[in-house]
Enzyme design. Structure first.
Site, PDB file in Angstrom:
ATOM      1  N   ASP A   6       0.869  -1.162   0.000  1.00 48.37           N
ATOM      2  CA  ASP A   6       0.000   0.000   0.000  1.00 48.37           C
ATOM      3  C   ASP A   6       0.917   1.225   0.000  1.00 48.37           C
ATOM      4  OD1 ASP A   6      -2.362   1.587   0.606  1.00 48.37           O
ATOM      5  OD2 ASP A   6      -1.524   1.760   2.621  1.00 48.37           O
TER       6      ASP A   6
ATOM      7  N   ASP B 153      -1.418  -0.663   5.949  1.00 50.72           N
ATOM      8  CA  ASP B 153      -1.574  -0.076   7.277  1.00 50.72           C
ATOM      9  C   ASP B 153      -3.018   0.281   7.599  1.00 50.72           C
ATOM     10  OD1 ASP B 153      -1.844   2.163   5.535  1.00 50.72           O
ATOM     11  OD2 ASP B 153      -1.644   3.397   7.316  1.00 50.72           O
TER      12      ASP B 153
ATOM     13  N   ASP C 219      -7.193  -1.284   3.992  1.00 47.14           N
ATOM     14  CA  ASP C 219      -6.430  -2.417   3.492  1.00 47.14           C
ATOM     15  C   ASP C 219      -6.887  -3.749   4.069  1.00 47.14           C
ATOM     16  OD1 ASP C 219      -4.869  -0.567   2.161  1.00 47.14           O
ATOM     17  OD2 ASP C 219      -3.560  -0.332   3.894  1.00 47.14           O
TER      18      ASP C 219
HETATM   19  P1  ADP Z   1      -3.558   4.424  -0.319  1.00 46.35           P
HETATM   20  O1  ADP Z   1      -3.980   3.258  -1.136  1.00 46.35           O
HETATM   21  O2  ADP Z   1      -2.473   5.209  -0.972  1.00 46.35           O
HETATM   22  O3  ADP Z   1      -3.210   4.078   1.091  1.00 46.35           O
HETATM   23  P2  ADP Z   1      -6.278   5.175   0.250  1.00 46.35           P
HETATM   24  O4  ADP Z   1      -6.861   3.965  -0.389  1.00 46.35           O
HETATM   25  O5  ADP Z   1      -6.324   5.248   1.715  1.00 46.35           O
HETATM   26  O6  ADP Z   1      -4.790   5.421  -0.265  1.00 46.35           O
HETATM   27  O7  ADP Z   1      -6.977   6.469  -0.353  1.00 46.35           O
HETATM   28  C1  ADP Z   1      -6.998   6.688  -1.728  1.00 46.35           C
HETATM   29  C2  ADP Z   1      -7.398   8.076  -2.089  1.00 46.35           C
HETATM   30  O8  ADP Z   1      -8.746   8.299  -1.663  1.00 46.35           O
HETATM   31  C3  ADP Z   1      -6.589   9.151  -1.431  1.00 46.35           C
HETATM   32  O9  ADP Z   1      -5.451   9.466  -2.184  1.00 46.35           O
HETATM   33  C4  ADP Z   1      -7.576  10.312  -1.397  1.00 46.35           C
HETATM   34  O10 ADP Z   1      -7.604  10.961  -2.626  1.00 46.35           O
HETATM   35  C5  ADP Z   1      -8.901   9.624  -1.184  1.00 46.35           C
HETATM   36  N1  ADP Z   1      -9.271   9.564   0.240  1.00 46.35           N
HETATM   37  C6  ADP Z   1      -9.279   8.459   1.013  1.00 46.35           C
HETATM   38  N2  ADP Z   1      -9.656   8.753   2.263  1.00 46.35           N
HETATM   39  C7  ADP Z   1      -9.845  10.082   2.287  1.00 46.35           C
HETATM   40  C8  ADP Z   1     -10.221  11.024   3.297  1.00 46.35           C
HETATM   41  N3  ADP Z   1     -10.462  10.653   4.545  1.00 46.35           N
HETATM   42  N4  ADP Z   1     -10.324  12.305   2.939  1.00 46.35           N
HETATM   43  C9  ADP Z   1     -10.075  12.692   1.688  1.00 46.35           C
HETATM   44  N5  ADP Z   1      -9.717  11.879   0.703  1.00 46.35           N
HETATM   45  C10 ADP Z   1      -9.597  10.599   0.979  1.00 46.35           C
HETATM   46 MG    MG Z   2      -3.156   3.316   3.072  1.00 48.33          MG
END
Ligand code: ADP
Ligand code: MG
Length: 372
Positions: free
Chosen positions: A54, A254, A258
């Site tokens: 991730d 994390d 996930d």
């Molecule tokens: P990663 O896979 O990099 O860990 P996430 O799956 O957690 O990222 O989130 C993917 C995208 O969704 C983020 O880059 C953001 O654009 C959006 N996003 C997720 N959670 C939030 C939040 N709480 N507030 C704003 N945007 C969010």
């Molecule tokens: Mg993440």
């Protein structure tokens, strides 16, 4: 002779071969902050050929700093940040924490009915107004944007490796905020070592492709997929596992997003500090929250399984020699015979050899030892 055979053939060593090695392996892990939830996990881990990472909070520190606040509607930057942070109060995402800490000192609104759309954003209601905070794609799907004239500015921020978050009131875009994350210092070396071991690292992220590309290039990951929802991450892992090469896929993550992917992976690895659900689902928890502990867990699994194999081989070899000996195979020609007492001593020492061999893992993985 028959008493000697009975005594010498007691299958202690055979029975001890596997559990002693697993006990030593898992307890060594636990002592050094690598919690392995079962012996079978060690066995699967050492067969891993692909590791999916991730991004936010795993390859990066997940310690996001607000860098740009760009209102596009008739609204001040402060108000824009207030809106975003107010909605984010309802979630635990690293982006939410970044926005909320940047909004310290501002009076946040009492947003109600906050819902998290995992991997996309958050929505909530304030005085009958629907507030959306999330990525561009998701807001578009919610009907927020048409042809944006500010896209070049967004692209510039993306080029700088920043995550861009959009804020909308009802269907009206209010502006966007850029946050910068930093790579974990050990990320690059960890990926390099994995590749050296013949394990393929891949990156699965919900963030924009530009950011995914930048991070992948920086740490040296060849294959990445961006804009993935938690469900898409699961599908991707499943597809890899079902492919003809059928790799054993581990997933390191994390966040709460996930947990499904950690469950689908052959081995789910979670960094501590993750929400309880992720740590619960994971097969391996890295308590020190160090990415390089992935390498240590792999090395430990390999060494433990090698010990198991050595122990089994030893136990079988011992019986192969000792049983005919005790049965008097060498009595007619060489006049060699085992008394029951000597048979008992041999039986006991074969078990001791197995236990000592398992314990020798301790030297290999002593703190400060170069286990690579
Ligand atoms: P990663 O896979 O990099 O860990 P996430 O799956 O957690 O990222 O989130 C993917 C995208 O969704 C983020 O880059 C953001 O654009 C959006 N996003 C997720 N959670 C939030 C939040 N709480 N507030 C704003 N945007 C969010
Ligand atoms: Mg993440």
């Amino acid at each position: 002779l028959s008493v000697s055979v009975l005594v010498v053939a007691c299958p202690c060593a055979l029975g001890l071969a596997t559990p002693t090695a697993i006990l030593v392996g898992t307890s060594l892990g636990a002592e050094q902050g690598i919690l392995i939830k079962g012996g079978n996990i060690l066995e699967i881990l050492q067969r891993t050929t692909v590791i999916a990472f991730d991004k936010t909070g795993t390859l990066t520190q997940g310690n996001l700093q607000l860098t740009d606040t760009v209102p596009v509607a008739d609204i001040t930057g402060i108000k824009l940040l207030t809106l975003a942070a107010s909605v984010e109060q309802g979630t635990r995402h690293p982006l939410a924490q970044g926005l909320i800490s940047s909004a310290q000192g501002l009076e946040l609104l009492a947003v109600e009915n906050i819902e998290t759309e995992a991997g996309q954003g958050v929505l909530g209601w304030y005085q009958g107004v629907r507030l959306l905070v999330g990525n561009q794609q998701w807001l578009m799907e919610q009907g927020v944007m048409g042809e944006p004239q500010w896209q070049t500015e967004v692209d510039q921020l993306l080029d700088q490796g920043k995550t861009v978050i959009f804020v909308a009131r009802n269907q009206q875009l209010q502006g966007f905020l850029a946050l910068q994350d930093t790579l974990r210092p050990e990320a690059k070396a960890t990926i390099a070592q994995l590749k050296q071991w013949g394990i393929t690292p891949i990156l699965l992220t919900g963030d924009h492709p530009a950011i995914a590309q930048a991070i992948a290039t920086e740490v040296g990951i060849g294959e990445f997929q961006a804009q993935m929802t938690p469900r898409a991450k699961v599908a991707k892992i499943k597809a890899m596992q079902g492919s003809t090469s059928a790799p054993v896929v581990a997933m390191v993550g994390d966040g709460i997003n996930d947990a499904p992917a950690l469950a689908q992976a052959s081995v789910g690895v979670s960094l501590s500090g993750a929400p309880a659900v992720a740590m619960e689902t994971a097969d391996v928890v890295l308590m020190r929250s160090q990415l390089s502990d992935v390498l240590k867990a792999l090395a430990l699994s390999r060494s433990t399984v090698t010990k198991i194999k050595q122990n089994l081989l030893w136990a079988l070899g011992y019986n192969l020699v000792a049983v005919p000996l005790a049965a008097g195979a060498f009595l007619p020609s060489f006049a060699i015979v085992l008394t029951p007492a000597i048979a008992a001593a041999m039986m006991a020492s074969s078990s001791i050899v197995v236990v000592l061999n398992a314990l020798s893992l301790r030297y290999q993985f002593a703190p400060g030892q170069n286990w690579e």
